[in-house]
Write a protein that holds these residues in place. Structure first.
Motif, PDB file in Angstrom:
ATOM      1  N   ASP A   1      46.527  84.264   8.401  1.00 20.76           N
ATOM      2  CA  ASP A   1      47.323  83.975   7.208  1.00 20.76           C
ATOM      3  C   ASP A   1      47.808  82.532   7.197  1.00 20.76           C
ATOM      4  O   ASP A   1      47.836  81.872   6.165  1.00 20.76           O
ATOM      5  N   MET A   2      48.156  82.099   8.383  1.00 21.13           N
ATOM      6  CA  MET A   2      48.656  80.729   8.490  1.00 21.13           C
ATOM      7  C   MET A   2      47.570  79.734   8.097  1.00 21.13           C
ATOM      8  O   MET A   2      47.799  78.804   7.333  1.00 21.13           O
ATOM      9  N   ARG A   3      46.372  79.972   8.599  1.00 20.27           N
ATOM     10  CA  ARG A   3      45.260  79.079   8.254  1.00 20.27           C
ATOM     11  C   ARG A   3      44.984  79.102   6.759  1.00 20.27           C
ATOM     12  O   ARG A   3      44.637  78.083   6.164  1.00 20.27           O
ATOM     13  N   ALA A   4      45.162  80.281   6.173  1.00 20.97           N
ATOM     14  CA  ALA A   4      44.898  80.403   4.740  1.00 20.97           C
ATOM     15  C   ALA A   4      46.080  79.915   3.905  1.00 20.97           C
ATOM     16  O   ALA A   4      46.001  79.874   2.679  1.00 20.97           O
TER      17      ALA A   4
ATOM     18  N   ALA B   1      48.080  73.175  15.153  1.00 19.54           N
ATOM     19  CA  ALA B   1      46.651  73.320  15.415  1.00 19.54           C
ATOM     20  C   ALA B   1      46.412  73.934  16.794  1.00 19.54           C
ATOM     21  O   ALA B   1      45.527  74.764  16.971  1.00 19.54           O
ATOM     22  N   VAL B   2      47.225  73.527  17.766  1.00 16.11           N
ATOM     23  CA  VAL B   2      47.080  74.068  19.120  1.00 16.11           C
ATOM     24  C   VAL B   2      47.434  75.559  19.133  1.00 16.11           C
ATOM     25  O   VAL B   2      46.705  76.378  19.696  1.00 16.11           O
ATOM     26  N   VAL B   3      48.546  75.890  18.487  1.00 18.52           N
ATOM     27  CA  VAL B   3      48.948  77.297  18.444  1.00 18.52           C
ATOM     28  C   VAL B   3      47.893  78.119  17.702  1.00 18.52           C
ATOM     29  O   VAL B   3      47.517  79.212  18.133  1.00 18.52           O
ATOM     30  N   ALA B   4      47.385  77.585  16.607  1.00 20.67           N
ATOM     31  CA  ALA B   4      46.371  78.303  15.840  1.00 20.67           C
ATOM     32  C   ALA B   4      45.124  78.530  16.688  1.00 20.67           C
ATOM     33  O   ALA B   4      44.484  79.581  16.618  1.00 20.67           O
ATOM     34  N   HIS B   5      44.806  77.537  17.528  1.00 18.44           N
ATOM     35  CA  HIS B   5      43.620  77.668  18.368  1.00 18.44           C
ATOM     36  C   HIS B   5      43.811  78.731  19.447  1.00 18.44           C
ATOM     37  O   HIS B   5      42.888  79.477  19.759  1.00 18.44           O
TER      38      HIS B   5
ATOM     39  N   GLU C   1      39.254  74.836  10.729  1.00 16.88           N
ATOM     40  CA  GLU C   1      38.088  75.610  11.166  1.00 16.88           C
ATOM     41  C   GLU C   1      38.253  76.087  12.609  1.00 16.88           C
ATOM     42  O   GLU C   1      38.140  75.307  13.535  1.00 16.88           O
ATOM     43  N   PRO C   2      38.533  77.381  12.771  1.00 17.80           N
ATOM     44  CA  PRO C   2      38.732  77.904  14.114  1.00 17.80           C
ATOM     45  C   PRO C   2      37.441  77.845  14.935  1.00 17.80           C
ATOM     46  O   PRO C   2      36.348  77.972  14.389  1.00 17.80           O
ATOM     47  N   ARG C   3      37.587  77.583  16.227  1.00 16.20           N
ATOM     48  CA  ARG C   3      36.426  77.682  17.121  1.00 16.20           C
ATOM     49  C   ARG C   3      36.873  78.303  18.430  1.00 16.20           C
ATOM     50  O   ARG C   3      38.050  78.237  18.785  1.00 16.20           O
ATOM     51  N   ASP C   4      35.894  78.883  19.136  1.00 15.15           N
ATOM     52  CA  ASP C   4      36.235  79.606  20.347  1.00 15.15           C
ATOM     53  C   ASP C   4      36.642  78.669  21.476  1.00 15.15           C
ATOM     54  O   ASP C   4      37.621  78.890  22.159  1.00 15.15           O
ATOM     55  N   ARG C   5      35.832  77.653  21.641  1.00 16.47           N
ATOM     56  CA  ARG C   5      36.117  76.708  22.718  1.00 16.47           C
ATOM     57  C   ARG C   5      36.180  75.312  22.146  1.00 16.47           C
ATOM     58  O   ARG C   5      35.509  74.998  21.169  1.00 16.47           O
ATOM     59  N   LEU C   6      36.985  74.489  22.775  1.00 17.06           N
ATOM     60  CA  LEU C   6      37.062  73.105  22.336  1.00 17.06           C
ATOM     61  C   LEU C   6      35.984  72.315  23.058  1.00 17.06           C
ATOM     62  O   LEU C   6      35.632  72.612  24.195  1.00 17.06           O
TER      63      LEU C   6
END
Lengths: 305, 285, 251
Positions: C228-231, C203-207, B261-266
């Motif tokens: 795409d990577m997340r999917a 996860a860091v790169v994705a963020h 789940e992407p988020r803008d800020r941690l």
């Protein structure tokens, strides 16, 4: 919170220095505290301070003139009235000669300590940082110097330049620099590949700046330690040259030369050679102890806490 | 569940120039035949806790405790000589980086055989056979070749598996693993963990798994102790870690970037000084 | 939008003639101005080597690289370092142990010819979330996160357009990692920076990134959009394996 409200000690130990000077003083004070915690090093320091004091105030401390001969009063034993440490073959007061001799010892030590490590540092860091042909050529020269037995090389120099204290110092320095160069090079090789050197290179810094401002400060601390540990060897080498008659010339009261003179009477009049020997021993030991303590203070790896 | 190890009120103290620094401050927990995770950030005292159990804290560090008992036998009362037979034989430890734990100038085989013969009276041939068996158990394909190899010829994952093999040969009852996989690549981590898991289960050992990685611990362990500045702030079942109550645990979980789940800020963890002073939570079952 | 970093057919080598080791094989990638691009892979995949080649720290390379349209040759000049800066992996190794924060930043500013050094040092410290109280401290008086902030301030000193990030948080605790990653995101939007970020942590790169190149054994296996990577949309086995290993851990 201003510095006025704090005691000097608190100001020095503060974790949030307010200026460059403050930061530097605080770092020095913490180093001093570490050194003070090492009792052996403090003993070493005390002996060296006494040596320096003796050298400075030699005319005031010495009970007699070190050069005045009193042939009727020669080879007096320890505890003789007026000559606590006895007299030598020419009736000169041994204590006075030792007190004046401390000046010569300090002079030799200071000169060698100025010349050899600095030459070694220059050669070693340049060689280590530049690499390639510069490294190969500089290190082969260093190896040539290292390959000669130290005293033999010094003897050759003195023989070529003439006997005397200055030439002895020069000869010892010329034979003493290669180990420093080796050490500085080894340190430079590890420092060179570290991230903080890469980082400053990425700011466009040239080799001259990197060597003088980034590599030297890290090499110097271990060099200082090494120099203090080597001091003993240097004093002994100077004494050795004096003993062989190639260093200080009579009637100069150099400790090695005094041992040399006393050698002939060692069985019947042991104190003539033993007293300056003890002085050499004490000063060598003092430098060794101090060097050991300094190693703990100056090691950048555990300057934390 | 029978208790293998019981630790009561464990303190690890280091005297410094500015007074005594307490790395571990009154921790109590017990370990049965289970996988117990200890998580925390650097400086939380998690590694110190593991080392203190084996009395591996170097001077001037001091270990104090009500007791650290193995089957009711207080380890703190033992002499250094008796401790040596506890280490390895009853409790083994796997460290973070295999590169620093293996002797670089001895072959892998020689080291495993030496480790085995230290604890068991066995002939060389027997020890060799046992070592090969053990390497097979940690899923090393060509054990005979590995026995002859030197540590630098091994990859990180291999090295760590060899360490595990070495530690398990004397058949200890407890294995303490201090960040055993954090020096390894993700794909290798999985392998090493599943090997460790299988061995621990098959032999009915107790495992103390020390790690900074919450996700890893929640997946791999049965029970988790969360440590903060030398104390246990929370104890929970590993599969319920994501429902943790303590704000510190929640904060740690929230500060992780999530792949799913992407988020803008941690989320940034704000440390409450009260956490430091709150008494340690009991980690006994 | 113009291209900030363009790399074509890059090969990087280490070592001397007889034991030459090729760390990067035929790598090509391009990063738009203002974008954030990730390089992922396991240890030894050559991802950090690409950063070293760009900065000139790995001098043995061929192929072509250009920064903001300027083709790079084997020598870097000061204007290059005013455009491209780098943050290193280990904050415990990237600061000179005998230089205070003030010395580190002032020297950097002086090297780039800034006059108002004093004000700029304070401004930089403020930018990275460290107050003036930290100015005269030495590295051993700082925590890992604080050191990394100083390293970031140093990288920002020449006011670069492009920041190369070599695993900037892998040596830090997760809560500190969050702070540093947030700081980097803020700085990127404030200064309009372009990021090229290396990490082993998907996860860091994705963020942090919009696109990423997956590397294996010196080669770029695939350039993939993060969405795409997340999917899990990939047609490369290696990427799938890497995704699987990371996803497993985020149970």
């Amino acid at each position: 919170m201003t510095s006025q409200n704090l005691s000097t000690r608190e100001w020095l130990l503060s974790d949030t220095p307010e200026s460059r000077r403050h930061a530097r003083l605080a770092a020095m004070y913490k180093g001093w505290l570490t050194l003070r915690g090492n009792h052996m090093a403090m003993i070493g320091l005390a002996i060296i301070v006494v040596l320096v004091g003796t050298a400075l105030f030699a005319p005031l401390l010495a009970p007699h003139d070190p050069f005045v001969q009193e042939l009727g009063n020669r080879l007096q034993p320890l505890g003789t009235e007026g000559h606590i440490l006895g007299t030598d073959t020419l009736g000169r007061d041994i204590l006075s000669r030792m007190i004046y001799g401390s000046r010569i010892t300090l002079y030799i030590v200071a000169l060698v300590a100025m010349i050899a490590p600095i030459a070694g540092l220059l050669v070693g860091t340049v060689s280590g940082y530049a690499g390639g042909w510069t490294d190969i050529i500089l290190m082969r020269i260093t190896d040539i110097f290292l390959a000669f037995p130290r005293l033999v090389l010094a003897l050759a120099f003195v023989a070529a330049l003439g006997a005397g204290i200055e030439n002895a110092v020069l000869a010892i320095s010329l034979t003493a620099w290669p180990p420093y160069a080796r050490m500085a090079r080894a340190e430079t090789l590890t420092i060179r590949s570290s991230d903080y050197i890469s980082a400053i290179r990425l700011q466009g810094a040239g080799p001259l700046r990197i060597i003088t401002k980034h590599i030297w400060p890290l090499c110097i601390s271990s060099l200082i330690v090494r120099v203090t540990l080597d001091m003993a060897g240097i004093i002994l080498a100077a004494a050795g040259l004096g003993f062989l008659g190639l260093g200080a010339q009579p009637p100069s009261p150099e400790w090695g030369a005094m041992i040399s003179e006393g050698r002939r009477f060692i069985l019947d009049h042991w104190w003539i050679a033993t007293m300056p020997g003890l002085a050499i021993f004490a000063v060598s030991l003092a430098f060794n102890l101090l060097g050991d303590g300094l190693r703990d203070v100056l090691d950048p790896k555990d300057s934390a806490s | 569940m029978s208790t293998l190890l019981d630790v009561e009120n464990l303190w690890v103290k280091f005297p410094t120039r500015n007074g005594v620094f307490d790395a571990v401050r009154g921790v109590s927990f017990s370990l049965g035949r289970e996988r117990l995770g200890i998580v925390g950030e650097s400086g939380s005292g998690k590694s110190m806790t593991g080392r203190a159990i084996l009395r591996l804290i170097r001077s001037p560090g001091i270990v104090e405790a009500g007791h650290v008992s193995l089957h009711g036998d207080n380890l703190l009362d033992k002499s250094e000589k008796e401790m040596r037979s506890v280490r390895g034989e009853k409790i083994s430890m796997v460290m973070q980086d295999p590169k620093f734990s293996l002797n670089p100038v001895m072959t892998v085989g020689a080291q495993i055989i030496e480790a085995y013969r230290l604890h068991a009276k066995a002939t060389k041939a027997e020890a060799y056979r046992k070592s090969v068996e053990m390497l097979e158990a940690v899923a090393i394909r060509d054990p005979e070749r590995v026995m002859k190899a030197y540590p630098h010829e091994m990859s990180g994952g291999m090295g760590q598996r060899i360490m595990i093999a070495m530690m398990l040969i004397p058949n200890p009852e407890i294995l303490i693993a201090d960040e055993p996989t954090s020096a390894l690549d993700v794909s290798v981590q999985g392998q090493v963990l599943s090997i460790m898991d299988k061995l621990v289960k098959d032999r009915g050992m107790g495992l103390i798994f020390i790690s900074h990685d919450l996700n890893l611990v929640s997946q791999f362990c049965d029970r988790v102790l969360i440590m903060y500045s030398g104390r246990i702030v929370e104890v929970c079942d590993a599969d319920k870690l994501h429902e943790a109550k303590h704000p510190y645990t929640q904060g740690l979980l929230g500060s992780l970037p999530r792949f799913d789940e992407p988020r803008d800020r941690l989320q940034v963890l704000t440390r409450d000084p009260a956490w430091r002073d709150a008494p340690s939570v009991e980690g006994r079952t | 939008m113009s291209t900030a970093i363009s790399i074509e057919n890059l090969n990087v080598y280490f070592g001397e003639h007889h034991d030459l080791f090729q760390a990067v094989k035929n790598a090509s990638l391009s990063v738009e101005q203002g974008a954030s691009f990730g390089l992922v892979g396991e240890s030894g995949s050559g991802k950090s080597t690409i950063l070293k080649a760009i900065t000139g720290l790995a001098p043995q390379w061929d192929g072509s690289m250009s920064i903001e349209g300027n083709t790079l040759n084997h020598k870097r000049d000061r204007s290059f370092y005013k455009t491209v800066q780098m943050v290193f992996q280990d904050p415990y190794a990237s600061l000179h142990p005998r230089h205070s924060v003030d010395q580190v930043l002032s020297e950097t500013l002086q090297l780039h010819g800034f006059r108002d050094v004093n004000d700029r040092v304070n401004k930089l410290l403020e930018d990275v979330g460290l107050g003036p109280a930290f100015r005269f401290r030495y590295p051993h008086q700082l925590s890992g996160g604080q050191r990394q902030r100083v390293a970031i301030a140093r990288a920002l000193a020449p006011e670069p357009d492009i920041l190369l990030l070599d695993e900037p948080t892998s040596a830090l605790d997760v809560s500190v990692q969050a702070e540093i990653l947030n700081l980097l995101s803020d700085l990127r939007s404030e200064h309009g920076l372009t990021f090229l970020m290396v990490s082993h942590d998907l996860a860091v790169v994705a963020h942090m990134c919009e696109r990423a190149a997956v590397m294996q054994k010196g080669e770029i296996v695939e350039v993939i959009d993060i969405a795409d990577m997340r999917a899990g949309k990939t047609n490369q086995d290696y990427t799938a394996k890497l995704l699987d290993a990371s996803a497993n851990r985020v149970a």
